[in-house]
Motif scaffolding. Structure first.
Motif, mmCIF file in Angstrom:
data_model
loop_
_atom_site.group_PDB
_atom_site.id
_atom_site.type_symbol
_atom_site.label_atom_id
_atom_site.label_comp_id
_atom_site.label_asym_id
_atom_site.label_seq_id
_atom_site.Cartn_x
_atom_site.Cartn_y
_atom_site.Cartn_z
ATOM 1 N N LEU A 87 -24.313 -16.237 64.457
ATOM 2 C CA LEU A 87 -23.627 -14.947 64.532
ATOM 3 C C LEU A 87 -24.370 -13.964 65.428
ATOM 4 N N GLU A 88 -25.687 -13.919 65.293
ATOM 5 C CA GLU A 88 -26.449 -12.979 66.109
ATOM 6 C C GLU A 88 -26.411 -13.364 67.579
ATOM 7 N N GLU A 89 -26.337 -14.657 67.870
ATOM 8 C CA GLU A 89 -26.190 -15.102 69.265
ATOM 9 C C GLU A 89 -24.886 -14.592 69.866
ATOM 10 N N LYS A 90 -23.860 -14.453 69.016
ATOM 11 C CA LYS A 90 -22.524 -14.058 69.488
ATOM 12 C C LYS A 90 -22.266 -12.564 69.332
ATOM 13 N N GLY A 91 -23.306 -11.796 68.963
ATOM 14 C CA GLY A 91 -23.157 -10.351 68.892
ATOM 15 C C GLY A 91 -22.638 -9.810 67.575
ATOM 16 N N TYR A 92 -22.612 -10.636 66.532
ATOM 17 C CA TYR A 92 -22.191 -10.182 65.209
ATOM 18 C C TYR A 92 -23.415 -9.915 64.328
ATOM 19 N N THR A 93 -23.233 -9.077 63.332
ATOM 20 C CA THR A 93 -24.302 -8.751 62.393
ATOM 21 C C THR A 93 -23.971 -9.320 61.020
ATOM 22 N N PRO A 94 -24.727 -10.319 60.539
ATOM 23 C CA PRO A 94 -24.473 -10.840 59.189
ATOM 24 C C PRO A 94 -25.047 -9.910 58.132
ATOM 25 N N LEU A 95 -24.271 -9.651 57.098
ATOM 26 C CA LEU A 95 -24.706 -8.826 55.973
ATOM 27 C C LEU A 95 -24.723 -9.695 54.724
ATOM 28 N N LEU A 96 -25.869 -9.789 54.076
ATOM 29 C CA LEU A 96 -26.031 -10.667 52.920
ATOM 30 C C LEU A 96 -25.748 -9.919 51.621
ATOM 31 N N PHE A 97 -24.921 -10.533 50.767
ATOM 32 C CA PHE A 97 -24.623 -10.004 49.436
ATOM 33 C C PHE A 97 -24.822 -11.131 48.425
ATOM 34 N N VAL A 98 -25.324 -10.780 47.244
ATOM 35 C CA VAL A 98 -25.617 -11.764 46.202
ATOM 36 C C VAL A 98 -24.818 -11.428 44.943
ATOM 37 N N THR A 99 -24.138 -12.422 44.388
ATOM 38 C CA THR A 99 -23.282 -12.193 43.218
ATOM 39 C C THR A 99 -23.958 -12.511 41.896
ATOM 40 N N ASP A 100 -25.045 -13.291 41.920
ATOM 41 C CA ASP A 100 -25.673 -13.786 40.683
ATOM 42 C C ASP A 100 -24.660 -14.529 39.815
ATOM 43 N N GLU A 101 -23.723 -15.211 40.456
ATOM 44 C CA GLU A 101 -22.678 -15.998 39.773
ATOM 45 C C GLU A 101 -21.776 -15.130 38.884
ATOM 46 N N SER A 102 -21.635 -13.862 39.225
ATOM 47 C CA SER A 102 -20.792 -12.948 38.454
ATOM 48 C C SER A 102 -19.489 -12.672 39.190
ATOM 49 N N PRO A 103 -18.336 -13.111 38.651
ATOM 50 C CA PRO A 103 -17.053 -12.786 39.291
ATOM 51 C C PRO A 103 -16.822 -11.275 39.415
ATOM 52 N N TYR A 104 -17.260 -10.523 38.400
ATOM 53 C CA TYR A 104 -17.095 -9.066 38.447
ATOM 54 C C TYR A 104 -17.895 -8.477 39.612
ATOM 55 N N ARG A 105 -19.124 -8.932 39.764
ATOM 56 C CA ARG A 105 -19.955 -8.460 40.870
ATOM 57 C C ARG A 105 -19.334 -8.854 42.204
ATOM 58 N N GLU A 106 -18.801 -10.056 42.291
ATOM 59 C CA GLU A 106 -18.182 -10.499 43.544
ATOM 60 C C GLU A 106 -16.952 -9.654 43.879
ATOM 61 N N GLU A 107 -16.197 -9.276 42.859
ATOM 62 C CA GLU A 107 -15.026 -8.421 43.099
ATOM 63 C C GLU A 107 -15.448 -7.070 43.664
ATOM 64 N N GLN A 108 -16.544 -6.515 43.141
ATOM 65 C CA GLN A 108 -17.065 -5.253 43.673
ATOM 66 C C GLN A 108 -17.482 -5.409 45.135
ATOM 67 N N ILE A 109 -18.156 -6.517 45.432
ATOM 68 C CA ILE A 109 -18.596 -6.767 46.803
ATOM 69 C C ILE A 109 -17.386 -6.923 47.722
ATOM 70 N N ALA A 110 -16.366 -7.644 47.256
ATOM 71 C CA ALA A 110 -15.163 -7.864 48.064
ATOM 72 C C ALA A 110 -14.499 -6.540 48.427
ATOM 73 N N THR A 111 -14.434 -5.628 47.461
ATOM 74 C CA THR A 111 -13.862 -4.303 47.728
ATOM 75 C C THR A 111 -14.713 -3.546 48.740
ATOM 76 N N HIS A 112 -16.009 -3.619 48.560
ATOM 77 C CA HIS A 112 -16.925 -2.894 49.446
ATOM 78 C C HIS A 112 -16.843 -3.392 50.885
ATOM 79 N N VAL A 113 -16.852 -4.704 51.087
ATOM 80 C CA VAL A 113 -16.846 -5.220 52.464
ATOM 81 C C VAL A 113 -15.489 -4.990 53.126
#
Length: 307
Positions: A87-113
């Motif tokens: 991604l960085e070679e192609k000019g994109y910026t990867p952003l890392l998010f961690v869910t800790d295997e929590s669907p609720y946390r993943e839903e929050q991340i999905a809304t945020h991104v």
């Protein structure tokens, strides 16, 4: 009416930063984007933000969200590094998010991104029963690639065939004529673990129905007494779906039986484990999987721009 000044004051950033975040301009850090979006929500600005998500005239950012269950396991570190490299070679910026295997946390991340208007998402999803959590991102024009855990009818996917991996390890154990076998995997609620155990069972029970196969999940390794009840010295071999379990298994045997430990067969992201005594590894290249995931997502993005 909520103003840019109100959001800037609450988020402790400049008004220019707020304007850049809300209008998808400039190079703003992920931490400041989070503060601005949180402040906007708290002040009731979320309705306007959601409306902007659906406007096709606002360009997507050059950010790609990478959403993983954790970053402690080396397989996910390798996977992220492979994605980041391309991604960085192609000019994109990867952003890392961690869910800790929590669907609720993943839903929050999905809304945020989605509010960040990322161009793409790579996810090892923990929300297998909540397939619509990425709908806002899709509606904004983002592309999504699922990794290792295939969601039915979800579109782009990359991963390993864990059922076939289980079968191959089962064949190896059968060739060694092991009759009492312990299998330790991550929870079978995740499809890759369920497929792995099913593959092992199918081969071993088909060749010898009387073979004793005990299956435990990784959570059980964290219980101080249970491992010693399970490792009764009668196992002829132990099969691990993840090499991160190896230290705990070896510790349990060192306490129970001193230097003795049965042969261990483990799926691994590290080929150097092959040098250890009593340990046979089935190596998976998570770094290459990350590289391929990035290539596939970029190809999908390019195709979407041409249609």
């Amino acid at each position: 009416m909520i103003t840019v000044k109100d959001i800037a004051r609450l988020a402790s950033v400049s008004q220019g930063t707020v304007s850049n975040v809300l209008n998808n301009r400039g190079n703003v850090s992920a931490e400041k984007i989070q503060r601005v979006t949180d402040a906007a929500k708290q002040l009731g600005y979320v309705a306007n933000a959601q409306a902007k998500l659906l406007r096709k005239d606002i360009p997507l950012s050059n950010h790609i969200a990478v959403i993983l269950p954790n970053i402690d396991e080396k397989r996910y570190t390798y996977f992220f590094n492979g994605i980041k490299l391309i991604l960085e070679e192609k000019g994109y910026t990867p952003l890392l998010f961690v869910t800790d295997e929590s669907p609720y946390r993943e839903e929050q991340i999905a809304t945020h991104v989605a509010e960040m208007r990322v161009s793409g998402i790579v996810t090892v999803t923990s929300a297998l029963s909540h397939q619509n959590i990425y709908q806002s991102a899709l509606d904004s024009g983002a592309r999504i690639l699922y990794a290792f855990r295939n969601v039915p009818h979800a579109g782009s996917y990359i991963g390993f065939d864990f059922y076939e991996i289980g079968r191959e390890i089962g064949k190896y154990a059968d060739q060694k004529n092991y009759r009492r076998i312990a299998v330790i995997s991550d929870p079978e609620s995740c499809p890759e673990n369920r497929d792995f155990v099913a593959g092992v069972r199918e081969v071993l029970q088909a060749t010898d129905p009387s073979r004793c196969i005990q299956v435990k999940t990784a959570d059980w390794l964290n219980i101080s007494v249970s491992p010693f009840d399970f490792f009764d010295g009668c196992q002829e071999a132990i099969i691990l779906s993840n090499s991160s379990f190896l230290p705990k298994v070896e510790l349990a045997f060192s306490v129970f039986a001193g230097d003795w430990c049965p042969p261990i067969i483990t799926v691994s992201s590290e080929s150097n484990l092959q040098e250890q005594t009593r340990v046979t590894t089935y190596s998976l290249d998570y770094l290459y999987a990350g590289i391929q995931a990035a290539h596939n997502l970029l190809a999908d993005l390019n195709n979407s721009l041409q249609t």
